[in-house]
Design a protein around this motif. Structure first.
Motif, short mmCIF file in Angstrom:
data_model
loop_
_atom_site.label_atom_id
_atom_site.label_comp_id
_atom_site.label_asym_id
_atom_site.label_seq_id
_atom_site.Cartn_x
_atom_site.Cartn_y
_atom_site.Cartn_z
N UNK A 13 0.96 -1.30 -0.10
CA UNK A 13 -0.18 -0.12 0.03
C UNK A 13 0.81 1.11 0.06
N UNK A 14 1.95 1.29 0.96
CA UNK A 14 2.91 2.37 0.94
C UNK A 14 3.67 2.63 -0.19
N UNK A 15 4.01 1.59 -1.19
CA UNK A 15 4.64 1.96 -2.50
C UNK A 15 3.56 2.31 -3.47
N UNK A 16 2.50 1.94 -3.48
CA UNK A 16 1.65 2.32 -4.38
C UNK A 16 1.10 3.67 -4.28
N UNK A 17 0.91 3.88 -2.87
CA UNK A 17 0.31 5.33 -2.75
C UNK A 17 1.35 6.29 -2.77
N UNK A 18 2.65 6.00 -2.79
CA UNK A 18 3.80 6.93 -3.13
C UNK A 18 3.72 7.08 -4.52
N UNK A 19 3.51 6.05 -5.20
CA UNK A 19 3.48 6.18 -6.88
C UNK A 19 2.27 7.14 -7.19
N UNK A 20 1.05 6.92 -6.73
CA UNK A 20 -0.01 7.82 -7.01
C UNK A 20 0.30 9.28 -6.51
N UNK A 21 0.68 9.60 -5.49
CA UNK A 21 1.29 11.00 -4.92
C UNK A 21 2.28 11.68 -5.90
N UNK A 22 3.21 10.71 -6.55
CA UNK A 22 4.13 11.04 -7.38
C UNK A 22 3.42 11.55 -9.02
N UNK A 54 -7.30 9.97 -14.51
CA UNK A 54 -7.46 8.70 -13.80
C UNK A 54 -8.34 8.85 -12.53
N UNK A 55 -8.54 9.88 -11.86
CA UNK A 55 -9.23 10.01 -10.67
C UNK A 55 -10.79 10.10 -11.37
N UNK A 56 -11.00 10.68 -12.33
CA UNK A 56 -12.42 10.66 -12.83
C UNK A 56 -12.79 9.39 -13.39
N UNK A 57 -11.96 8.63 -14.12
CA UNK A 57 -12.11 7.26 -14.40
C UNK A 57 -12.66 6.36 -13.50
N UNK A 58 -11.60 6.37 -12.37
CA UNK A 58 -11.76 5.37 -11.12
C UNK A 58 -12.98 5.66 -10.35
N UNK A 59 -13.54 6.87 -10.40
CA UNK A 59 -14.76 7.21 -9.65
C UNK A 59 -15.96 7.12 -10.68
N UNK A 60 -15.95 7.52 -11.77
CA UNK A 60 -17.27 7.41 -12.51
C UNK A 60 -17.42 6.35 -13.52
N UNK A 78 2.27 14.80 -12.75
CA UNK A 78 1.50 14.77 -13.84
C UNK A 78 0.10 15.08 -13.60
N UNK A 79 -0.30 16.39 -13.08
CA UNK A 79 -1.59 16.50 -12.36
C UNK A 79 -2.80 16.30 -13.23
N UNK A 80 -2.55 16.60 -14.67
CA UNK A 80 -3.83 16.45 -15.41
C UNK A 80 -3.90 15.14 -15.83
N UNK A 81 -2.94 14.14 -16.23
CA UNK A 81 -2.96 12.73 -16.20
C UNK A 81 -3.72 12.26 -15.01
N UNK A 82 -3.58 12.67 -13.66
CA UNK A 82 -3.87 12.23 -12.44
C UNK A 82 -5.59 12.52 -12.52
N UNK A 83 -5.87 13.78 -12.87
CA UNK A 83 -7.21 14.09 -12.89
C UNK A 83 -8.16 13.09 -13.87
N UNK A 137 -7.52 11.38 -22.57
CA UNK A 137 -5.98 10.83 -22.06
C UNK A 137 -5.18 11.76 -22.95
N UNK A 138 -5.58 11.99 -24.12
CA UNK A 138 -4.55 12.89 -25.16
C UNK A 138 -4.39 14.42 -24.86
N UNK A 139 -5.47 14.76 -24.21
CA UNK A 139 -5.57 16.36 -23.88
C UNK A 139 -4.75 16.39 -22.52
N UNK A 140 -4.84 15.37 -21.75
CA UNK A 140 -4.20 15.67 -20.28
C UNK A 140 -2.68 15.26 -20.53
N UNK A 141 -2.48 14.42 -21.58
CA UNK A 141 -0.99 14.22 -21.75
C UNK A 141 -0.24 15.21 -22.06
N UNK A 142 -1.32 15.91 -23.21
CA UNK A 142 -0.33 17.10 -24.07
C UNK A 142 -0.26 18.19 -22.99
N UNK A 143 -1.28 18.58 -22.12
CA UNK A 143 -1.20 19.67 -21.29
C UNK A 143 -0.07 19.27 -20.26
#
Length: 575
Positions: free
Chosen positions: A480-489, A501-507, A494-499, A537-543
């Protein structure tokens, strides 16, 4: 007749001439057995065979759906129905009776009423339907959970009101067996049916059980007749006189607490504020938020929370938080209000129950599994469970205080979320995810195939018989600690990419996981959303790449072609 453990073995049409001990019986007895069995079967067809619908009256269940009945059968089997039908039809045309009006002050659901009718028609009591007599808590043995108790309570009300003495005796014994095994909150429905049915022996057993518990008088007075409350208090004084006196509140303080509770009952938060200003008592002293979560309108709960004067995670004398009280009430709006103000969905009671496990133990399998049609009101019990589970998934590391064996279950849930999130990150943004995992040393820990097992029971790997609970918890925490650190990094760099993923996992995750599932229209909608997801995904990656370039940092080594390739791979996996 031998006792097989099923009620139908003793509650069926019998004759003194029937021999059931395995010895030979006269031909007349055999003929009587066959004829009674056939009669029972043919009468049952009147209930279950739509082609034999010759009913002459309707009894409307609580869900609004009528049940066709045959008055001559009910009148012959029940003195209550004989008297009811003798008074004539209540209106012109086909007689129609409301079940909630016939069974007062109790409640009998459609399934329990059908089971009761089956006995009147056939003389045999069928086993309780599994979907209405079991809860959706996987850890429950279903021998004393609320659905099992409620089904027996409903049949007890029907048996008592409709005057079927043999069923009354049967369900009195069955409910009596529940009393010592069930949680004290689940004993309350048994206590009430014993009171209304005048089952003194069962009532006395319930009173003793509640008297031994730590349920506060405030909650007893809200749901139990005054005379029964007095008997419970008297039983407590007799059993533990010294303890009862030591636990008693100061009369002045108790009076002030009751005033606050009455103000909440009146939906008057302004009066609550006035009462607080006139004395040194606080909302926490009065457990006012617990009280509001259990009994008040959701609007009042929100107003009490907005005062900012109550600890949203405060535990009362029984170890319950306001969220636990809301879970027992099964009111989604109250649960959401508490969660929005910081209530912890992972806090447990002293016996290890979280809010979601409380909800699951109260929810019938039928209510949880029934698919809601478009435009149809969703089941509130299912909504409560979904809200709480979503909150736990949204805060996967919130349950650190939970101890084993519940700790492993919470860690499994966090791992399911984190593993799936990182797995999708590797599909959407492979290079970025690889960098984050390498920095967090996530690749050096025990691997868990999140995507392939995210819909399984959650087993992380083959069982190691030499692994102790402490070793297991340590292993799970490390992952859990290793994966959580991965998510935090990922969220940091990569904030836009993370957003995305967050939306995908939630909705989107539950719906898009299998593109080929569902109707043609549903599959079409999923494919359209999948195309939108690729654009996101493309938009977040480019941003993120543009931000990286503006910051003078080296751009990601991922190319748009690799993204397209991995998205094709993802689509193939989902299919």
């Amino acid at each position: 007749m031998a006792n097989t453990g099923e009620p139908s073995s003793s509650l069926s049409f019998t004759s003194s001439s029937i021999v059931s001990n395995g010895s030979s019986a006269p031909a007349g007895a055999n003929l009587e057995i066959v004829s009674l069995s056939r009669l029972s079967r043919d009468l049952e067809r009147l209930l279950i065979d739509s082609e034999l619908d010759c009913s002459d009256a309707d009894v409307v269940a609580a869900d609004g759906n009528p049940v066709g009945v045959h008055r001559f059968i009910l009148a012959a089997r029940s003195p209550f129905f004989l008297e009811l039908f003798a008074r004539g039809a209540c209106a012109e045309g086909r007689p129609r009776y409301e079940l909630r009006e016939l069974v007062q002050p109790g409640k009998v659901g459609r399934e329990a009423f059908l089971a009761f009718l089956s006995y009147l028609y056939t003389g045999k009591l069928r086993p309780a339907p599994v979907d209405v007599s079991t809860c959706v808590d996987d850890m429950c043995a279903h021998d004393s959970c609320r659905p099992a108790i409620n089904f027996a309570v409903e049949l007890m009300y029907a048996s008592s009101v409709f005057q079927i003495p043999e069923l009354v005796s049967l369900f009195q014994r069955r409910l009596n067996n529940f009393v010592d095994k069930a949680l004290v909150e689940d004993v309350m429905p048994i206590l009430m049916v014993a009171f209304h049915s005048k089952r003194d022996q069962l009532l006395a057993h319930c009173i003793q059980r509640v008297a031994r518990s730590d349920m506060h008088d405030t909650y007893l007075e809200k749901g139990v007749p005054p005379e029964v409350v007095d008997e419970i208090k008297l039983a407590r004084k007799k059993s533990k006189p010294d303890e009862s006196e030591s636990l008693a509140l100061d009369p002045i303080q108790e009076k002030r607490i009751r005033r606050i509770h009455r103000a909440l009952d009146s939906d008057d938060v302004e009066l609550v504020k006035l009462l607080l200003s006139e004395s040194e008592i606080t909302l926490d002293d009065a457990y006012a938020l617990h009280y509001a979560a259990a009994y008040c309108d959701s609007k009042i709960v929100s107003e009490v929370l907005d005062l900012g004067l109550a600890d949203v995670n405060l535990k009362d004398g029984r170890g319950y938080t306001p969220l636990h009280m809301a879970a027992m009430r099964m009111e989604p709006a109250v649960i959401v209000s508490l969660l929005s103000k910081g209530a912890s969905a992972s806090d447990t009671t002293e016996d290890g129950r979280s809010a979601v496990s409380i909800c699951r133990r109260l929810t019938r399998a039928k209510d949880y599994n029934t698919k809601t049609e478009q435009g149809q009101e969703a089941n509130k019990d299912r909504i409560c469970i979904d809200i709480l589970e979503r909150e736990i998934m949204r805060n996967p590391l919130a349950a650190e205080s939970v101890t084993s064996p519940l700790l492993a279950d919470c860690l499994h849930m966090k791992l399911l979320y984190l593993e799936n999130r990182v797995a999708f990150a590797r599909l959407f943004f492979p290079a970025e995810a690889k960098v984050a995992m390498k920095i967090a040393h996530a690749e050096s820990t025990t691997e868990f195939a999140g995507l392939s097992t995210s819909r399984s029971s959650g087993n992380l790997r083959e069982v190691d018989l030499n692994e102790t609970p402490v070793m297991r918890d340590k292993r799970l925490r490390s992952r859990v600690d290793a994966l959580m650190k991965t998510v935090e990094l990922g969220q940091r760099y990569f904030p836009n990419c993370s957003k995305v993923l967050d939306k995908f996992m939630e909705d989107d995750l539950p719906d898009l996981f299998y593109l080929q599932k569902g109707t043609l229209d549903e599959q079409k909608i999923k494919r359209m959303r999948f195309c939108e997801l690729k654009d996101d995904v493309h938009r977040a990656f480019n941003e993120d790449r543009a931000v990286s370039r503006r910051s003078g940092l080296s751009s990601s080594s991922s190319s748009s072609s690799s993204i397209k390739g991995d998205l094709k791979q993802q689509k193939a996996v989902r299919k």
